[in-house]
Design an enzyme around this catalytic site. Structure first.
Site, PDB file in Angstrom:
ATOM      1  N   GLU A  96      93.572  20.205  -8.413  1.00 36.56           N
ATOM      2  CA  GLU A  96      92.798  21.368  -8.881  1.00 36.56           C
ATOM      3  C   GLU A  96      93.731  22.499  -9.271  1.00 36.56           C
ATOM      4  O   GLU A  96      94.871  22.569  -8.814  1.00 36.56           O
ATOM      5  CB  GLU A  96      91.876  21.857  -7.759  1.00 36.56           C
ATOM      6  CG  GLU A  96      90.416  21.477  -7.927  1.00 36.56           C
ATOM      7  CD  GLU A  96      89.712  22.217  -9.057  1.00 36.56           C
ATOM      8  OE1 GLU A  96      90.369  22.766  -9.961  1.00 36.56           O
ATOM      9  OE2 GLU A  96      88.468  22.242  -9.039  1.00 36.56           O
ATOM     10  N   ASP A  97      93.213  23.384 -10.089  1.00 34.39           N
ATOM     11  CA  ASP A  97      93.970  24.592 -10.411  1.00 34.39           C
ATOM     12  C   ASP A  97      93.778  25.654  -9.333  1.00 34.39           C
ATOM     13  O   ASP A  97      94.723  26.261  -8.853  1.00 34.39           O
ATOM     14  CB  ASP A  97      93.541  25.138 -11.786  1.00 34.39           C
ATOM     15  CG  ASP A  97      92.022  25.165 -11.968  1.00 34.39           C
ATOM     16  OD1 ASP A  97      91.279  24.837 -11.017  1.00 34.39           O
ATOM     17  OD2 ASP A  97      91.566  25.506 -13.072  1.00 34.39           O
ATOM     18  N   ASP A 100      88.338  28.605  -4.971  1.00 32.77           N
ATOM     19  CA  ASP A 100      87.808  29.945  -4.746  1.00 32.77           C
ATOM     20  C   ASP A 100      86.739  29.851  -3.654  1.00 32.77           C
ATOM     21  O   ASP A 100      87.053  29.834  -2.473  1.00 32.77           O
ATOM     22  CB  ASP A 100      87.258  30.471  -6.078  1.00 32.77           C
ATOM     23  CG  ASP A 100      86.749  31.900  -6.011  1.00 32.77           C
ATOM     24  OD1 ASP A 100      86.818  32.509  -4.942  1.00 32.77           O
ATOM     25  OD2 ASP A 100      86.280  32.410  -7.051  1.00 32.77           O
ATOM     26  N   LYS A 128      92.404  30.860  -3.059  1.00 36.74           N
ATOM     27  CA  LYS A 128      92.086  32.267  -2.805  1.00 36.74           C
ATOM     28  C   LYS A 128      91.817  32.457  -1.319  1.00 36.74           C
ATOM     29  O   LYS A 128      90.931  31.821  -0.751  1.00 36.74           O
ATOM     30  CB  LYS A 128      90.866  32.696  -3.625  1.00 36.74           C
ATOM     31  CG  LYS A 128      91.213  32.925  -5.081  1.00 36.74           C
ATOM     32  CD  LYS A 128      90.079  33.602  -5.813  1.00 36.74           C
ATOM     33  CE  LYS A 128      90.476  33.876  -7.250  1.00 36.74           C
ATOM     34  NZ  LYS A 128      89.348  34.396  -8.040  1.00 36.74           N
ATOM     35  N   PHE A 149      90.900  37.934 -10.100  1.00 35.68           N
ATOM     36  CA  PHE A 149      90.625  36.885 -11.085  1.00 35.68           C
ATOM     37  C   PHE A 149      91.896  36.627 -11.889  1.00 35.68           C
ATOM     38  O   PHE A 149      92.442  37.526 -12.520  1.00 35.68           O
ATOM     39  CB  PHE A 149      89.484  37.305 -12.009  1.00 35.68           C
ATOM     40  CG  PHE A 149      89.026  36.189 -12.904  1.00 35.68           C
ATOM     41  CD1 PHE A 149      88.136  35.232 -12.447  1.00 35.68           C
ATOM     42  CD2 PHE A 149      89.510  36.089 -14.204  1.00 35.68           C
ATOM     43  CE1 PHE A 149      87.728  34.194 -13.267  1.00 35.68           C
ATOM     44  CE2 PHE A 149      89.105  35.054 -15.031  1.00 35.68           C
ATOM     45  CZ  PHE A 149      88.210  34.101 -14.560  1.00 35.68           C
ATOM     46  N   ASP A 156      91.408  29.879 -17.456  1.00 36.65           N
ATOM     47  CA  ASP A 156      90.939  30.649 -18.611  1.00 36.65           C
ATOM     48  C   ASP A 156      90.140  31.879 -18.207  1.00 36.65           C
ATOM     49  O   ASP A 156      89.685  32.017 -17.076  1.00 36.65           O
ATOM     50  CB  ASP A 156      90.021  29.776 -19.473  1.00 36.65           C
ATOM     51  CG  ASP A 156      88.648  29.579 -18.818  1.00 36.65           C
ATOM     52  OD1 ASP A 156      88.611  29.163 -17.652  1.00 36.65           O
ATOM     53  OD2 ASP A 156      87.623  29.863 -19.476  1.00 36.65           O
ATOM     54  N   ARG A 162      94.549  29.962 -21.382  1.00 35.45           N
ATOM     55  CA  ARG A 162      94.973  28.764 -20.651  1.00 35.45           C
ATOM     56  C   ARG A 162      96.437  28.411 -20.922  1.00 35.45           C
ATOM     57  O   ARG A 162      97.096  27.773 -20.111  1.00 35.45           O
ATOM     58  CB  ARG A 162      94.121  27.552 -21.056  1.00 35.45           C
ATOM     59  CG  ARG A 162      92.682  27.596 -20.570  1.00 35.45           C
ATOM     60  CD  ARG A 162      92.041  26.234 -20.786  1.00 35.45           C
ATOM     61  NE  ARG A 162      90.592  26.265 -20.761  1.00 35.45           N
ATOM     62  CZ  ARG A 162      89.860  26.191 -19.637  1.00 35.45           C
ATOM     63  NH1 ARG A 162      90.440  26.101 -18.470  1.00 35.45           N
ATOM     64  NH2 ARG A 162      88.545  26.218 -19.705  1.00 35.45           N
TER      65      ARG A 162
HETATM   66  P1  5GP Z   1      84.892  27.436  -6.640  1.00 35.88           P
HETATM   67  O1  5GP Z   1      83.826  26.416  -6.738  1.00 35.88           O
HETATM   68  O2  5GP Z   1      85.988  27.084  -5.659  1.00 35.88           O
HETATM   69  O3  5GP Z   1      84.348  28.821  -6.394  1.00 35.88           O
HETATM   70  O4  5GP Z   1      85.521  27.610  -8.073  1.00 35.88           O
HETATM   71  C1  5GP Z   1      86.321  26.667  -8.626  1.00 35.88           C
HETATM   72  C2  5GP Z   1      86.447  26.900 -10.101  1.00 35.88           C
HETATM   73  O5  5GP Z   1      86.124  28.240 -10.456  1.00 35.88           O
HETATM   74  C3  5GP Z   1      87.862  26.703 -10.534  1.00 35.88           C
HETATM   75  O6  5GP Z   1      88.134  25.358 -10.837  1.00 35.88           O
HETATM   76  C4  5GP Z   1      87.934  27.613 -11.739  1.00 35.88           C
HETATM   77  O7  5GP Z   1      87.454  26.941 -12.863  1.00 35.88           O
HETATM   78  C5  5GP Z   1      87.007  28.743 -11.422  1.00 35.88           C
HETATM   79  N1  5GP Z   1      87.712  29.922 -10.860  1.00 35.88           N
HETATM   80  C6  5GP Z   1      87.656  30.405  -9.611  1.00 35.88           C
HETATM   81  N2  5GP Z   1      88.438  31.492  -9.478  1.00 35.88           N
HETATM   82  C7  5GP Z   1      89.011  31.694 -10.675  1.00 35.88           C
HETATM   83  C8  5GP Z   1      89.970  32.661 -11.164  1.00 35.88           C
HETATM   84  O8  5GP Z   1      90.471  33.557 -10.495  1.00 35.88           O
HETATM   85  N3  5GP Z   1      90.317  32.518 -12.478  1.00 35.88           N
HETATM   86  C9  5GP Z   1      89.817  31.549 -13.281  1.00 35.88           C
HETATM   87  N4  5GP Z   1      90.248  31.528 -14.535  1.00 35.88           N
HETATM   88  N5  5GP Z   1      88.931  30.636 -12.855  1.00 35.88           N
HETATM   89  C10 5GP Z   1      88.538  30.697 -11.562  1.00 35.88           C
END
Ligand code: 5GP
Length: 175
Positions: A96-97, A100, A128, A149, A156, A162
């Site tokens: 994963e990138d 959050d 995070k 963010f 992105d 990206r």
């Molecule tokens: P989660 O389900 O953990 O809240 O979110 C995961 C997805 O939300 C990540 O794969 C990403 O696509 C997006 N995301 C969460 N935080 C960020 C952020 O700070 N920047 C960006 N660009 N995408 C985020």
């Protein structure tokens, strides 16, 4: 980047991915690995991390939608593209990138575990801090960051940024 600041430099990312690759190589010694990248954001981490892993590696990708143009998680996960490979009996490493709220991964892990992989672990370039709404165990973490963010290195904002080679934070007024 004109509208933000560098949070994690290209060099820091490269160094950390090298360390993570070495750790993965040690942990999976004698086994082969199926690396699963979560599109779209993880494509860059996947490419660079995989080149630091010295094991027989196969690749697969999944595409999920969790965010629209908004920057808040919806908790709704849609599988846009499923895996091409069967994962039963395989050692799977999800890449994963960013983690959050953890909702996307929680859903994915539950779905994929039903397919009975031999093991399933998670590598994420960014986590995070204290933002997880569900517990997600990240076996390999690149960097722990604050609630801001971030964009770049695959991540992105509204599909742009990206291609930045570093992780940056956008200025408030540009969001
Ligand atoms: P989660 O389900 O953990 O809240 O979110 C995961 C997805 O939300 C990540 O794969 C990403 O696509 C997006 N995301 C969460 N935080 C960020 C952020 O700070 N920047 C960006 N660009 N995408 C985020």
């Amino acid at each position: 980047m004109e509208t933000g600041r560098v949070l994690i430099s290209e060099e820091q990312i490269a160094e950390r991915l090298r360390e993570m690759g070495e750790e993965i190589t040690r942990d999976y010694e004698g086994r082969s690995l199926l690396m699963v990248g979560i599109l779209r954001g993880a494509f860059m981490v996947m490419a660079d991390l995989a080149r630091r892993v010295r094991l027989p590696v196969e690749f697969d990708f999944m595409a999920v939608a969790s965010y629209g143009a908004a920057t808040k998680t919806s908790g709704v996960v849609r599988i846009l593209k499923d895996l091409d490979e069967e994962i039963a009996g395989r050692h799977v490493l999800l890449v994963e990138d960013i983690v959050d709220s953890g909702l996307t991964l929680d859903y994915l892990l539950k779905t994929l575990r039903l397919r009975r992989p031999a093991s399933m672990e998670l590598a994420s370039l960014l986590v995070k801090k204290d933002m997880q709404r569900v517990p997600v165990e990240v076996r390999y973490t690149g960097f722990t960051i604050g609630p801001e963010f971030v964009v770049g290195y695959g991540l992105d904002f509204d599909q742009v940024y990206r291609n930045l080679p570093y992780i940056g934070v956008l200025d408030q007024h540009s969001l």
